[in-house]
Design an enzyme around this catalytic site. Structure first.
Site, PDB file in Angstrom:
ATOM      1  N   HIS A  43     -13.732  21.548  15.364  1.00 25.72           N
ATOM      2  CA  HIS A  43     -12.333  21.963  15.200  1.00 25.72           C
ATOM      3  C   HIS A  43     -11.982  23.104  16.148  1.00 25.72           C
ATOM      4  O   HIS A  43     -11.151  23.955  15.834  1.00 25.72           O
ATOM      5  CB  HIS A  43     -12.036  22.329  13.736  1.00 25.72           C
ATOM      6  CG  HIS A  43     -12.007  21.126  12.843  1.00 25.72           C
ATOM      7  ND1 HIS A  43     -10.890  20.324  12.694  1.00 25.72           N
ATOM      8  CD2 HIS A  43     -12.978  20.551  12.089  1.00 25.72           C
ATOM      9  CE1 HIS A  43     -11.169  19.325  11.877  1.00 25.72           C
ATOM     10  NE2 HIS A  43     -12.432  19.428  11.495  1.00 25.72           N
TER      11      HIS A  43
ATOM     12  N   SER B  39     -15.776   6.192  16.753  1.00 28.04           N
ATOM     13  CA  SER B  39     -15.665   4.757  17.027  1.00 28.04           C
ATOM     14  C   SER B  39     -14.332   4.460  17.700  1.00 28.04           C
ATOM     15  O   SER B  39     -14.247   3.578  18.566  1.00 28.04           O
ATOM     16  CB  SER B  39     -15.809   3.945  15.740  1.00 28.04           C
ATOM     17  OG  SER B  39     -14.884   4.396  14.771  1.00 28.04           O
TER      18      SER B  39
ATOM     19  N   ASP C 238     -13.692  13.898  21.912  1.00 26.82           N
ATOM     20  CA  ASP C 238     -14.320  12.590  21.711  1.00 26.82           C
ATOM     21  C   ASP C 238     -14.161  11.711  22.950  1.00 26.82           C
ATOM     22  O   ASP C 238     -15.101  11.054  23.400  1.00 26.82           O
ATOM     23  CB  ASP C 238     -13.700  11.871  20.502  1.00 26.82           C
ATOM     24  CG  ASP C 238     -13.766  12.720  19.246  1.00 26.82           C
ATOM     25  OD1 ASP C 238     -14.500  13.730  19.242  1.00 26.82           O
ATOM     26  OD2 ASP C 238     -13.063  12.389  18.274  1.00 26.82           O
TER      27      ASP C 238
HETATM   28  C1  GLA Z   1     -12.151  14.682  15.380  1.00 24.66           C
HETATM   29  C2  GLA Z   1     -11.182  14.794  16.552  1.00 24.66           C
HETATM   30  C3  GLA Z   1     -11.717  15.742  17.615  1.00 24.66           C
HETATM   31  C4  GLA Z   1     -12.141  17.075  17.014  1.00 24.66           C
HETATM   32  C5  GLA Z   1     -13.029  16.858  15.784  1.00 24.66           C
HETATM   33  C6  GLA Z   1     -13.330  18.141  15.066  1.00 24.66           C
HETATM   34  O1  GLA Z   1     -13.333  14.076  15.808  1.00 24.66           O
HETATM   35  O2  GLA Z   1     -10.967  13.529  17.124  1.00 24.66           O
HETATM   36  O3  GLA Z   1     -10.755  15.929  18.635  1.00 24.66           O
HETATM   37  O4  GLA Z   1     -11.027  17.864  16.716  1.00 24.66           O
HETATM   38  O5  GLA Z   1     -12.435  15.976  14.851  1.00 24.66           O
HETATM   39  O6  GLA Z   1     -14.102  18.964  15.870  1.00 24.66           O
END
Ligand code: GLA
Length: 414
Positions: free
Chosen positions: A54, A152, A197
């Site tokens: 986060h 995913s 991600d």
């Molecule tokens: C999800 C979101 C990411 C990130 C995480 C928490 O995976 O897609 O962008 O904010 O939560 O770290």
């Protein structure tokens, strides 16, 4: 610590060696469905975040690693002019055994079935940039557990983008490719995620984790391969319903904290600033800010320790990260806490160096650093204690750092 851009190190699309079962499944489904072989096979991995949770949407630091679980997108031009109506992308999902037709002659919008929104969003991103995809037949197969907090959806977006690069003869800058995929997630899946991600899936590297400075989108490889230490991923197989709304709320609370502190994002705040602002803050907003600023510091420390192979120090930071996510950011859940507690009870003596929840939270997975020779025993103990304390069933696997998105030559995969 100096940051080195990985942009120049992105390998050209090439064969990845022998076909995996997911690649074979995608090819077989493609042949079955469309009666021909795919022209392109694109692979993009999920990710596990070692630390830095986060923080991405706060302009902070993250330390994810692409995992050896890929989404595969198989595709070929569809030149069947006898088809019903105009240019379109026909997509089939092997996981859901359903298909959808996406028309290309009108602006794509989010809709049903919702799994296709990732594809719609990425196709739309290419169209917006002036790279119009041709009519295509597409099959999707994925080995990234769905809804397990291992990205995913980013894997599917990035695999789709990788296939569309080939089909349109375009090569996007890796960061732009990640941003295009994030935009698909924002606008077509309704999740206001950060860039972690998608960047991890695009730029993943077998040599290690990626330290990402999310403000400047600078990515640095942190090599850590050590045969004596393994990354164990444990899936609670739980996804609590409040996950989606809570994610947007946390984002808003962080923006509010930055506003109250007078900084553009929490990246620019220090633990001292948050401490001193105690009187001003709503206590909830203050705790959210405290998590982010301390997590940023932990992530930078962890990257240094990881590179130095000081796994005990990395592990200690992982436990701290979990406590902060549980108590200050409040995105853990009882099932994740049980797994981290049991990992701590096993401890260094039993082969566990550290553990924490990974990903957005409210279910999904934990990530643990485990001495390789103890992995089987640790996984067994976690699974049995998890069953005993929660009544739920754990699934787990070990992954080394994996290669980011790439094309696989169909002939190599047959
Ligand atoms: C999800 C979101 C990411 C990130 C995480 C928490 O995976 O897609 O962008 O904010 O939560 O770290």
């Amino acid at each position: 610590m100096s940051f080195v851009s990985l942009a120049d190190q992105v390998r050209p699309s090439a064969s990845d060696g022998g076909p995996t079962p997911t690649v074979r499944a995608a090819q077989a489904a493609f042949a079955d469905r469309f009666g021909k072989a795919p022209q392109w096979l694109a692979a993009a991995p999920g990710r596990v975040n070692l630390i830095g949770e986060h923080t991405d949407y706060n302009g902070g630091f993250v330390l994810p690693m692409a995992i050896d679980r890929y989404a595969i997108v198989a595709a070929a031009i569809n030149d069947d002019t006898r088809g019903p109506s105009g240019p379109r992308v026909r997509v089939h999902s092997t996981a859901l055994e359903t298909s959808v037709d996406l028309p290309l002659d009108a602006a794509l919008a989010p809709g049903e079935p919702t799994w296709a929104n990732y594809v719609r969003g990425v196709v739309r991103g290419f169209q917006r940039r002036g790279f119009d995809p041709p009519s295509l037949d597409v099959v999707i197969a994925s080995a990234v557990p769905l809804g397990g907090g291992l990205s995913s959806s980013a894997a599917l977006e990035v695999a789709t983008a990788t296939m569309l690069e080939a089909a349109t003869g375009t090569t996007l800058d890796p960061r732009e490719k990640a941003r295009l995929c994030r935009q698909a997630e924002h606008e077509f899946a309704g999740v206001p995620c950060g860039l972690m991600d998608q960047l991890a899936s695009v730029l993943g590297d077998e040599a290690g984790a990626l330290l990402i400075d999310c403000q400047f989108e600078i990515v640095r490889l942190v090599p850590f391969a050590d045969p004596n230490v393994s990354v164990l991923i444990c899936n609670t197989n739980i996804k609590h319903a409040l996950a989606d709304g809570a994610y947007s709320r946390r984002r808003a609370e962080c923006a509010e904290a930055a506003r109250q502190l007078g900084v553009p994002t929490l990246r620019d705040a220090t633990p001292e600033m948050v401490d001193e602002a105690r009187g001003i803050f709503d206590p909830v907003v203050r705790r959210r800010a405290r998590h982010v600023v301390t997590e940023n510091a932990r992530t930078l420390d962890a990257a240094l320790h990881l590179e130095a192979r000081d796994f005990a120090s990395v592990g200690a930071l992982m436990y701290e990260s979990h406590r902060s996510l549980r108590d200050d950011f409040e995105v853990s859940c009882p099932e994740l806490d049980v797994l981290v507690d049991v990992a701590g009870e096993i401890g260094d003596a039993g082969g566990v160096l550290g553990a924490r929840m990974t990903g957005g939270g409210f279910g999904g997975c934990t990530v643990s650093l485990v001495r390789t020779r103890r992995v089987a025993a640790v996984a067994e103990r976690l699974a049995s204690e998890y069953k005993r304390r929660t009544g739920c069933t754990l699934t787990h696997f070990v992954s080394g750092p994996a290669r980011g998105a790439h094309l696989i030559t169909p002939t190599d995969a047959s």
